[in-house]
Every structure is written in C-alpha cells, then in structure tokens.
Motif scaffolding. Structure first.
Motif, mmCIF file in Angstrom:
data_model
loop_
_atom_site.group_PDB
_atom_site.id
_atom_site.type_symbol
_atom_site.label_atom_id
_atom_site.label_comp_id
_atom_site.label_asym_id
_atom_site.label_seq_id
_atom_site.Cartn_x
_atom_site.Cartn_y
_atom_site.Cartn_z
ATOM 1 N N LEU A 159 37.594 -10.459 -2.244
ATOM 2 C CA LEU A 159 37.459 -9.507 -1.153
ATOM 3 C C LEU A 159 37.653 -8.075 -1.639
ATOM 4 C CD1 LEU A 159 39.311 -11.131 1.895
ATOM 5 C CD2 LEU A 159 36.859 -10.748 1.631
ATOM 6 N N GLU A 160 38.684 -7.870 -2.446
ATOM 7 C CA GLU A 160 38.944 -6.511 -2.947
ATOM 8 C C GLU A 160 37.822 -6.050 -3.876
ATOM 9 O OE1 GLU A 160 41.192 -3.080 -2.778
ATOM 10 O OE2 GLU A 160 41.588 -4.980 -1.752
ATOM 11 N N ARG A 161 37.280 -6.968 -4.657
ATOM 12 C CA ARG A 161 36.179 -6.603 -5.562
ATOM 13 C C ARG A 161 34.941 -6.198 -4.782
ATOM 14 N NH1 ARG A 161 35.162 -10.496 -10.517
ATOM 15 N NH2 ARG A 161 37.145 -9.499 -11.068
ATOM 16 N N ALA A 162 34.631 -6.918 -3.709
ATOM 17 C CA ALA A 162 33.486 -6.539 -2.876
ATOM 18 C C ALA A 162 33.685 -5.141 -2.314
ATOM 19 C CB ALA A 162 33.306 -7.551 -1.745
ATOM 20 N N ASP A 163 34.900 -4.859 -1.836
ATOM 21 C CA ASP A 163 35.197 -3.544 -1.278
ATOM 22 C C ASP A 163 35.094 -2.461 -2.329
ATOM 23 O OD1 ASP A 163 36.686 -1.995 1.104
ATOM 24 O OD2 ASP A 163 37.622 -1.418 -0.782
ATOM 25 N N MET A 164 35.688 -2.681 -3.502
ATOM 26 C CA MET A 164 35.704 -1.662 -4.538
ATOM 27 C C MET A 164 34.325 -1.417 -5.132
ATOM 28 S SD MET A 164 38.409 -0.109 -4.721
ATOM 29 C CE MET A 164 40.024 0.214 -5.346
ATOM 30 N N THR A 165 33.542 -2.473 -5.325
ATOM 31 C CA THR A 165 32.186 -2.275 -5.832
ATOM 32 C C THR A 165 31.344 -1.530 -4.815
ATOM 33 O OG1 THR A 165 32.315 -4.311 -7.157
ATOM 34 C CG2 THR A 165 30.133 -3.400 -6.770
ATOM 35 N N ALA A 166 31.547 -1.824 -3.538
ATOM 36 C CA ALA A 166 30.832 -1.078 -2.491
ATOM 37 C C ALA A 166 31.179 0.404 -2.550
ATOM 38 C CB ALA A 166 31.175 -1.653 -1.121
ATOM 39 N N ARG A 167 32.444 0.721 -2.810
ATOM 40 C CA ARG A 167 32.850 2.122 -2.933
ATOM 41 C C ARG A 167 32.200 2.779 -4.150
ATOM 42 N NH1 ARG A 167 37.693 3.256 0.145
ATOM 43 N NH2 ARG A 167 38.338 1.364 1.250
ATOM 44 N N LEU A 168 32.159 2.051 -5.265
ATOM 45 C CA LEU A 168 31.536 2.595 -6.471
ATOM 46 C C LEU A 168 30.033 2.809 -6.278
ATOM 47 C CD1 LEU A 168 33.456 0.529 -9.145
ATOM 48 C CD2 LEU A 168 33.355 3.011 -9.062
ATOM 49 N N ALA A 170 28.610 3.389 -3.508
ATOM 50 C CA ALA A 170 28.471 4.531 -2.608
ATOM 51 C C ALA A 170 28.570 5.849 -3.362
ATOM 52 C CB ALA A 170 29.533 4.470 -1.508
ATOM 53 N N THR A 171 29.378 5.903 -4.432
ATOM 54 C CA THR A 171 29.453 7.140 -5.224
ATOM 55 C C THR A 171 28.115 7.432 -5.877
ATOM 56 O OG1 THR A 171 30.197 6.059 -7.277
ATOM 57 C CG2 THR A 171 31.890 6.740 -5.710
ATOM 58 N N GLY A 172 27.460 6.391 -6.385
ATOM 59 C CA GLY A 172 26.160 6.595 -7.022
ATOM 60 C C GLY A 172 25.087 7.016 -6.045
ATOM 61 N N ALA A 173 25.192 6.545 -4.800
ATOM 62 C CA ALA A 173 24.194 6.872 -3.795
ATOM 63 C C ALA A 173 24.437 8.228 -3.148
ATOM 64 C CB ALA A 173 24.182 5.790 -2.711
ATOM 65 N N SER A 174 25.614 8.813 -3.395
ATOM 66 C CA SER A 174 25.936 10.108 -2.789
ATOM 67 C C SER A 174 25.148 11.233 -3.454
ATOM 68 C CB SER A 174 27.434 10.383 -2.921
ATOM 69 O OG SER A 174 27.738 11.701 -2.570
ATOM 70 N N ASP A 175 24.806 12.242 -2.666
ATOM 71 C CA ASP A 175 24.083 13.403 -3.209
ATOM 72 C C ASP A 175 24.921 14.165 -4.218
ATOM 73 O OD1 ASP A 175 21.915 12.848 -1.585
ATOM 74 O OD2 ASP A 175 22.587 14.156 0.036
ATOM 75 N N PHE A 176 26.238 14.100 -4.100
ATOM 76 C CA PHE A 176 27.126 14.825 -4.997
ATOM 77 C C PHE A 176 27.826 13.899 -5.985
ATOM 78 C CE2 PHE A 176 26.998 17.099 -0.909
ATOM 79 C CZ PHE A 176 26.479 18.316 -1.345
ATOM 80 N N LEU A 270 21.564 2.634 1.552
ATOM 81 C CA LEU A 270 22.684 2.126 0.757
ATOM 82 C C LEU A 270 24.061 2.609 1.230
ATOM 83 C CD1 LEU A 270 22.938 0.153 -1.516
ATOM 84 C CD2 LEU A 270 22.816 2.032 -3.149
ATOM 85 N N PRO A 271 24.278 3.898 1.504
ATOM 86 C CA PRO A 271 25.619 4.310 1.952
ATOM 87 C C PRO A 271 26.052 3.583 3.231
ATOM 88 C CG PRO A 271 24.344 6.224 1.284
ATOM 89 C CD PRO A 271 23.391 5.063 1.313
ATOM 90 N N ASP A 272 25.143 3.467 4.201
ATOM 91 C CA ASP A 272 25.484 2.773 5.451
ATOM 92 C C ASP A 272 25.739 1.293 5.207
ATOM 93 O OD1 ASP A 272 25.260 5.110 6.892
ATOM 94 O OD2 ASP A 272 23.178 4.742 7.484
ATOM 95 N N ARG A 273 24.946 0.678 4.334
ATOM 96 C CA ARG A 273 25.132 -0.747 4.036
ATOM 97 C C ARG A 273 26.480 -1.000 3.347
ATOM 98 N NH1 ARG A 273 21.202 -4.602 4.840
ATOM 99 N NH2 ARG A 273 19.479 -3.715 6.044
ATOM 100 N N MET A 274 26.851 -0.094 2.441
ATOM 101 C CA MET A 274 28.143 -0.257 1.762
ATOM 102 C C MET A 274 29.308 -0.034 2.733
ATOM 103 S SD MET A 274 27.395 -1.293 -1.212
ATOM 104 C CE MET A 274 26.095 -2.165 -0.305
ATOM 105 N N GLN A 275 29.120 0.847 3.707
ATOM 106 C CA GLN A 275 30.128 1.024 4.750
ATOM 107 C C GLN A 275 30.298 -0.257 5.568
ATOM 108 O OE1 GLN A 275 31.625 4.037 4.772
ATOM 109 N NE2 GLN A 275 33.066 3.566 6.421
ATOM 110 N N GLU A 276 29.192 -0.936 5.835
ATOM 111 C CA GLU A 276 29.240 -2.201 6.566
ATOM 112 C C GLU A 276 29.995 -3.264 5.772
ATOM 113 O OE1 GLU A 276 25.200 -3.159 7.359
ATOM 114 O OE2 GLU A 276 24.911 -1.529 8.830
#
Length: 306
Positions: A159-168, A170-176, A270-276
C-alpha cells in the motif's frame, strides 16, 4: 493473530517503505537541482513539499531546509527519521513475531541514523536509507514464515509503495517537476526500463512503465495487485456476488480503472489519476483498520492534501 500484532506488522511494512519512498522523493529533488542549474530552487522545493508531500504551510524554502524537514525532522512522523522511529516502535511491540535478524536490522538502522549530522541530505544519506530499507524487506521475506504475519507486513509495504510511486510519478508529470530520467533513477527503474523498451526512452514510455507495467515491482499497478493478493490470502472471499472485503473492493477498482483504461487516456490525466490512487490507499487503509485493527485508530499521513 492478535489485533495489536497484526496492526504493528502492517505499520512496520508501511513505515519502512515510507522511509525508502521519502528518500527517493528527496533524491528526485536533489537530481533535479543538480542536473538543471536553471531550475528555480524555491519553486522545486515548494512543489515537493506542497504538491507531493502535502504540507499546507510552506514559506521560503531551499534544498537544505526541505531535506531537513523530510529527512531529519524528529517531530515529523512522516520524515525518514520519524518513519524509522515508528518502524522500530512497532517492531518492538511485535518482537515475538518478527525474526531476530529483522529486529536487529531495524534497531541498528534507527540508532545509526540518529548519529548522522543534521545537514542537507547527501547522496550518501539517500543511498544508505534505500539500502537499509531493502535489507529489512529482504530479511522479512527470507526469515519470516509466509503466514498471516508476513501477509500483513507485505500488505502494508504494498500500500505504501503504491502511494509513494504515485507521488513520484506525479512529480514527473508536474510542469515544474524533474525530468523523467531523474524519476526513473530514483525508483531504481532505469535498467529495467531500458531492457523493456529496447533502449528507447521517452516521457510517455517512462510514465507508462512506472504506472502501468505489470512486471516491475515498483509500478503503481504491481503494488496495487500485490496488496490485493495479500488481502485475498488473509480473507478469501466466498461470496457469489460482490465482495465482503471493502479494502479489496477499493483497491480492485483503483487498479482496474488504470489497467483496463486506454493508456493514452491514463497518461493524459496522470496527475488526477495518481491523486485517485493516493485516495484509494487512504480509503483502503481505513477499511483494513476497521476490519482487522479495531483496538487502535488507523495511523495516516498528516497534513496531506487529498
């Protein structure tokens, strides 16, 4: 198994993985600032603290302050220091269940980590945390019987790995955010990605690999599938209609919404999907706590934006 023991094992898995994942997120930030001298340090650090880690109040920050907060802040239960402390306390409560080698690895890591100089997190610090997390995971897999105790530990880790990979991701998908090369490196996915894609790496293929690849153990899909499998083993569902396990239903919906959607649509949003995915992990953790750990409140991230 006693509820308190299952609870402790679940959170050992989560906290060890959280220490590893937080170190990887800090490493993404370090690589971004190192590889791109033109990157705005304030913007990059704010994106990590607020957009990825969910801190509500972020003032003037730089890499040194951000790494101190995420790495050495003893008052922060989600920092690397806080995670190792919580993992040790849970291992102490479940001392009769975890193996001697695993307890010694967690205890030694906690004490050695406390001896580090409280400065900016360096490549040595980040690499050491990842190595110690891998050691604990390996000892759990090779020195514990693969019974209910191991299932709860691996469930928390997945569970924690799914959450943390989603956060990572999301960093790649961010404009900044940093480049996908930095994100892949922080996930330890560079070599696996190059082999899978025959050396052709693009932003799209990198995002798809970390999100949707079924065979890479750190992908979002693989982590969600592992969590589902542990829940199935812990409580096989014999109902002919629906699922009595609410956590399994939540995770199954999150996984299938990614796995059976058009990949282009997933990557576009991708950002919205990772938030989900992050919300599904929180909801599933609540459901697991209600079903198996009634003796204590479910421990959650503090201050995160969902």
């Amino acid at each position: 198994m006693l509820s308190r023991i299952a609870d402790s094992l679940f959170w050992i898995g989560r906290y060890v993985e959280r220490a590893d994942g937080t170190a990887r997120i800090v490493d993404v930030l370090r690589l971004q600032l190192l590889e791109d001298p033109a990157a705005d340090e304030q913007t990059a650090c704010t994106m990590v603290l607020r957009g990825i880690m969910g801190y509500d109040e972020v003032g003037e920050v730089d890499y040194e302050g951000t790494s101190r907060t995420l790495f050495f802040d003893t008052a922060n239960p989600n920092s690397v220091t806080g995670s190792w402390h919580a993992a040790r306390e849970n291992a102490r409560r479940a001392r009769e269940t975890v193996s001697t080698e695993m307890w010694e690895a967690i205890n030694t890591t906690y004490h050695r980590f406390n001896s580090f100089t409280r400065g900016p997190a360096t490549q040595h610090h980040l690499g050491w945390v990842r190595e110690r997390s891998a050691l604990v995971d390996g000892l759990a897999d090779t020195t514990m019987s693969h019974d209910d105790a191991w299932d709860f530990l691996v469930l928390g880790r997945a569970l924690e790995r799914a959450d943390m990979t989603a956060r990572l991701v999301a960093t790649g998908a961010s404009d900044f955010g940093p480049g996908w090369g930095s994100v892949l490196a922080s996930c330890g996915a560079q070599q696996a990605m190059l082999r899978t894609m025959r050396g052709v790496v693009t932003d799209r293929t990198a995002a798809a690999f970390l999100t949707l690849d079924r065979r890479f153990p750190r992908s979002v899909i693989a982590a969600l599938r592992e969590a589902e499998e542990r829940l199935t083993v812990l409580s096989p569902d014999k109902d002919r209609v629906g699922f009595s396990d609410e956590a399994r239903r939540i995770l199954g919906q999150a996984r299938t919404s990614l796995e059976f959607s058009n990949p282009d649509r997933v990557l576009h949003d991708l950002p919205d999907r990772m938030q989900e995915v992050q919300q599904a992990v929180v909801d599933a953790s609540d459901a697991i706590g209600a079903r198996y750990f009634m003796s204590a409140p479910v421990q959650e991230w503090t201050g995160e934006i969902l």
